[in-house]
Design an enzyme around this catalytic site. Structure first.
Site, PDB file in Angstrom:
ATOM      1  N   ASP A  67       0.822  -1.220   0.000  1.00 35.17           N
ATOM      2  CA  ASP A  67       0.000   0.000   0.000  1.00 35.17           C
ATOM      3  C   ASP A  67       0.857   1.271   0.000  1.00 35.17           C
ATOM      4  O   ASP A  67       2.086   1.217   0.184  1.00 35.17           O
ATOM      5  CB  ASP A  67      -0.955  -0.007   1.205  1.00 35.17           C
ATOM      6  CG  ASP A  67      -0.281  -0.450   2.508  1.00 35.17           C
ATOM      7  OD1 ASP A  67       0.967  -0.497   2.555  1.00 35.17           O
ATOM      8  OD2 ASP A  67      -0.994  -0.744   3.471  1.00 35.17           O
ATOM      9  N   HIS A 138      -7.152  -4.775  10.483  1.00 38.61           N
ATOM     10  CA  HIS A 138      -7.010  -4.625   9.026  1.00 38.61           C
ATOM     11  C   HIS A 138      -5.667  -5.150   8.527  1.00 38.61           C
ATOM     12  O   HIS A 138      -4.676  -5.150   9.263  1.00 38.61           O
ATOM     13  CB  HIS A 138      -7.248  -3.173   8.576  1.00 38.61           C
ATOM     14  CG  HIS A 138      -6.176  -2.196   8.945  1.00 38.61           C
ATOM     15  ND1 HIS A 138      -6.368  -1.171   9.833  1.00 38.61           N
ATOM     16  CD2 HIS A 138      -4.888  -2.070   8.523  1.00 38.61           C
ATOM     17  CE1 HIS A 138      -5.260  -0.459   9.938  1.00 38.61           C
ATOM     18  NE2 HIS A 138      -4.339  -0.986   9.151  1.00 38.61           N
ATOM     19  N   GLU A 143      -9.607  -1.566   5.415  1.00 33.74           N
ATOM     20  CA  GLU A 143     -10.282  -1.181   6.656  1.00 33.74           C
ATOM     21  C   GLU A 143     -11.531  -2.039   6.882  1.00 33.74           C
ATOM     22  O   GLU A 143     -12.030  -2.667   5.943  1.00 33.74           O
ATOM     23  CB  GLU A 143     -10.671   0.302   6.576  1.00 33.74           C
ATOM     24  CG  GLU A 143      -9.473   1.245   6.444  1.00 33.74           C
ATOM     25  CD  GLU A 143      -8.687   1.418   7.746  1.00 33.74           C
ATOM     26  OE1 GLU A 143      -8.597   0.451   8.532  1.00 33.74           O
ATOM     27  OE2 GLU A 143      -8.156   2.521   7.965  1.00 33.74           O
TER      28      GLU A 143
HETATM   29  C1  GLP Z   1      -0.755   0.376   8.500  1.00 33.42           C
HETATM   30  C2  GLP Z   1      -0.277  -0.463   7.322  1.00 33.42           C
HETATM   31  C3  GLP Z   1      -0.425  -1.949   7.611  1.00 33.42           C
HETATM   32  C4  GLP Z   1       0.239  -2.281   8.932  1.00 33.42           C
HETATM   33  C5  GLP Z   1      -0.412  -1.478  10.044  1.00 33.42           C
HETATM   34  C6  GLP Z   1       0.170  -1.763  11.409  1.00 33.42           C
HETATM   35  O1  GLP Z   1      -2.114   0.445   8.573  1.00 33.42           O
HETATM   36  N1  GLP Z   1      -1.019  -0.142   6.141  1.00 33.42           N
HETATM   37  O2  GLP Z   1       0.172  -2.689   6.559  1.00 33.42           O
HETATM   38  O3  GLP Z   1       0.125  -3.645   9.193  1.00 33.42           O
HETATM   39  O4  GLP Z   1      -0.222  -0.087   9.746  1.00 33.42           O
HETATM   40  O5  GLP Z   1       1.359  -1.076  11.579  1.00 33.42           O
HETATM   41  P1  GLP Z   1       2.356  -1.258  12.798  1.00 33.42           P
HETATM   42  O6  GLP Z   1       3.217  -2.416  12.434  1.00 33.42           O
HETATM   43  O7  GLP Z   1       3.133   0.028  12.836  1.00 33.42           O
HETATM   44  O8  GLP Z   1       1.546  -1.496  14.000  1.00 33.42           O
END
Ligand code: GLP
Length: 268
Positions: A67, A138, A143
């Site tokens: 993404d 998600h 979402e």
């Molecule tokens: C964002 C990204 C996801 C990721 C999530 C959690 O939403 N698009 O791909 O898994 O953050 O991030 P973190 O690893 O910083 O908790």
């Protein structure tokens, strides 16, 4: 789902990195799906170490990121492209032309999303998709409420995700409202998925993903429909799972089987 519970985030990250490096060594021309966020940082750190110290060769690897924020150029320090360059790509020998991160500044998004899907197909499909998980369950930026058959598209971020990700920006108002993201269906097309989650703040999302019903309200739960998913957790992220003892037992047996295969010379 194969559930692996390691003692702490470091051990979980090294386990996840091992999964990826094993694939690269076995299939040098593999196609990796990569993720951003704080969770995979230590995984990338370990992969960089293996590149430097153990000759892990990325010269034939192709990558597709999940993404990107809409509106951010690749040079923006909070863009996912920048994140990947800084935390992985510039430290390894992956050719730039093999790296794919969705373009948050595409002019015609609908067309661009179709092209991204086509590029994945032309590369032969994703062999291994690395995933983190949002606190609301998600995956990528799918979402709650995203169709479980969705493909790469634009998604409006929830307030919760914007708040969670605001820590990387000066203020929540600077977090883009939209992102371009692989769909749940795109992710499910990968040959194998590797979900990594660490920390108590992920425990509820993990429990719903692994032991709850399959629902578009927790898009990671769609992974239950995939035939080859590995979930690597630390103890805090696994804290709300009901069947931890069983997962540990299965893992024990799995390891015994794997070590028997390693020590037995093949072709005998
Ligand atoms: C964002 C990204 C996801 C990721 C999530 C959690 O939403 N698009 O791909 O898994 O953050 O991030 P973190 O690893 O910083 O908790």
């Amino acid at each position: 789902m194969r559930i692996i519970i390691e003692q702490n985030p470091e051990a979980a990250s090294i386990r996840a990195a091992g999964w990826i490096s094993q694939l690269i060594r076995k299939k040098p021309k593999c196609v990796l799906g990569l993720a951003t966020g704080s969770t995979p940082l230590a995984v990338y750190g370990e992969l960089i170490r293996q590149h430097r110290e153990e000759d892990l060769d990325w010269s034939q690897v192709t990558s597709f990121n999940l993404d990107e924020y809409v509106g951010l150029p690749p040079t923006h320090p909070q863009s996912y492209r920048y994140f990947m360059d800084e935390n992985l790509f510039r430290h390894i020998n992956i050719p730039t032309q093999n790296v794919n991160v969705p373009d948050g500044r595409a002019l015609d998004f609908e067309r661009y999303c179709r092209t991204y899907e086509k590029l994945i197909q032309q590369a032969g499909g994703i062999d291994l998709q690395l995933l983190g998980i949002g606190a609301d369950g998600h995956i990528a930026f799918n979402e709650p409420g995203s169709s479980l058959g969705s493909r790469t598209r634009i998604k409006t971020l929830t307030r919760k995700t914007i708040e969670d990700n605001a820590r990387f920006f000066e203020s929540p108002s600077e977090v883009p409202r939209m992102a371009i993201t692989m769909g749940v269906g795109t992710i499910l097309d990968s040959r194998q998925c590797l979900l990594l989650a660490t920390g108590g703040h992920k425990a509820e999302a993990v429990a719903k993903t692994v032991e709850g019903p399959v629902t578009s309200q927790i898009t990671a739960s769609a992974l239950q429909l995939h035939r080859d998913v590995v979930v690597v957790l630390d103890e805090s992220a696994a804290a709300l799972l009901q069947r931890v003892d069983y997962y540990r037992e299965v893992e024990q047996v799995q390891r015994e089987i794997e070590s028997a295969f390693v020590s037995e010379p093949s072709g005998g």
